[in-house]
Design a protein around this motif. Structure first.
Motif, short mmCIF file in Angstrom:
data_model
loop_
_atom_site.label_atom_id
_atom_site.label_comp_id
_atom_site.label_asym_id
_atom_site.label_seq_id
_atom_site.Cartn_x
_atom_site.Cartn_y
_atom_site.Cartn_z
N LEU A 1 0.87 -1.29 0.02
CA LEU A 1 -0.17 -0.09 -0.20
C LEU A 1 0.75 1.32 0.04
O LEU A 1 0.72 2.09 -0.61
N VAL A 2 1.87 1.23 0.75
CA VAL A 2 2.85 2.38 0.95
C VAL A 2 3.61 2.69 -0.52
O VAL A 2 3.38 3.96 -0.98
N ARG A 3 3.99 1.43 -1.21
CA ARG A 3 4.94 1.80 -2.36
C ARG A 3 3.71 2.07 -3.64
O ARG A 3 4.40 2.91 -4.55
N ASN A 4 2.64 2.20 -3.43
CA ASN A 4 1.71 2.10 -4.27
C ASN A 4 0.72 3.27 -3.94
O ASN A 4 -0.24 3.91 -4.59
N ASN A 5 1.67 4.34 -3.04
CA ASN A 5 1.08 5.68 -2.59
C ASN A 5 -0.44 5.62 -2.35
O ASN A 5 -1.03 6.81 -2.31
N TRP A 6 -0.87 4.52 -1.25
CA TRP A 6 -2.17 4.91 -0.69
C TRP A 6 -1.88 5.87 0.44
O TRP A 6 -0.94 5.98 0.83
N SER A 7 -2.83 6.43 0.76
CA SER A 7 -2.80 7.59 1.84
C SER A 7 -2.70 7.03 3.23
O SER A 7 -3.02 5.74 3.65
N ASN A 8 -2.03 7.92 4.01
CA ASN A 8 -2.08 7.29 5.35
C ASN A 8 -3.20 6.62 6.14
O ASN A 8 -3.05 5.93 6.68
N SER A 9 -4.03 7.68 5.92
CA SER A 9 -5.42 7.33 6.68
C SER A 9 -5.94 5.91 5.92
O SER A 9 -6.52 5.06 6.88
#
Length: 286
Positions: free
Chosen positions: A68-76
């Motif tokens: 998720l982080v690597r695919n730029n999903w939001s922190n929320s």
């Protein structure tokens, strides 16, 4: 909840276990929370299509969150995903806290978009349909969430005390908020014309008004003005809180009207209220 159970099931797509839906229903989570949890958890279990759900461990959770982080999903969204996964293993299955060591990204602290009082008036005044006008007026003058407007019933409007009762709001809490005189006048006109039966705002078949209908009302109103800001239903609520703060209303009163559990949530409006900056002299003017 029935909507989730009746969904079409594409071939190869794994759905939440029935026990997950049952537990959400028994704990009476809000509809928006249910949608978020189900969506996030299903994304997680479909990330591992060949693994049994109960075989997934902390390493699998970490790998999914890294993706998720690597695919730029939001922190929320990442935090919500972790919560949805924890809910299954710790609440549905009753396992001890398994994922407390998994790091959470810092919560994003974005400032809300706020309309000026004149912009709010303009949006309400360009809305000619009395039902639509009442909806916009309530979003702003009562600081209601979109779902709270949709769930209102005629009996919730207390014209003698000039209050609106909000039932089963976020966190399953009831509260009272303000009823403006101008809004009451419009509501009386609207009621005589439409005669709603169950909900204060209903569709053509007397069903509960839909969230997308409110979004369309706002989009239509913005198009009739020169306002360039991104305006949503929540923008009216943000503006209500900010304007109260600018007028000197105590933060705890604003917290009560909005239905926030903590003043920390309400404090964000101190960062956008104009009176926060009024006592500061700009160095160019010194």
């Amino acid at each position: 909840m029935n909507w989730f159970r009746k969904r079409e099931k594409p071939t190869g797509y794994r759905h939440c276990p029935e026990s997950y839906l049952d537990k959400l229903e028994l704990k009476r989570y809000a509809n928006n929370t249910v949608k978020s949890y189900v969506s996030c958890f299903e994304r997680f279990i479909n990330f591992y299509p060949d693994k049994s759900i109960n075989e997934l461990d902390e390493l699998d959770v970490r790998q999914f969150l890294k993706w998720l982080v690597r695919n730029n999903w939001s922190n929320s969204y990442i935090n919500q995903s972790k919560n949805s996964i924890k809910f299954y293993y710790e609440v549905v299955l009753g396992m001890p806290n398994r994922f407390y060591q998994i790091e959470r990204p810092k919560k994003e602290r974005k400032l809300p978009t706020v309309l000026s009082k004149s912009e709010v008036r303009e949006l309400i005044n360009v809305t000619r349909n009395i039902k639509h006008k009442c909806i916009l007026s309530l979003l702003y003058s009562a600081g209601l969430r979109r779902s709270e407007v949709l769930n209102l019933k005629p009996k919730d409007i207390d014209s003698k005390r000039m209050l609106i009762k909000v039932n089963d709001a976020k966190g399953n809490k009831d509260r009272f908020t303000l009823l403006a005189k101008s809004t009451l006048t419009d509501l009386r006109t609207y009621y005589k014309l439409y005669r709603p039966q169950t909900y204060l705002f209903e569709g053509q078949k007397k069903e509960k008004y839909s969230p997308t209908s409110i979004a369309r009302i706002i989009t239509s109103a913005v198009r009739k003005t020169s306002i360039k800001k991104h305006v949503t239903a929540h923008t009216f609520r943000h503006s209500f809180a900010t304007h109260l703060l600018e007028n000197g209303t105590d933060l705890r009163h604003i917290q009560m009207l909005l239905g926030h559990s903590s003043t920390k949530t309400t404090e964000i409006y101190t960062h956008v209220a104009s009176n926060t900056f009024n006592s500061i002299t700009n160095p160019i003017d010194l």
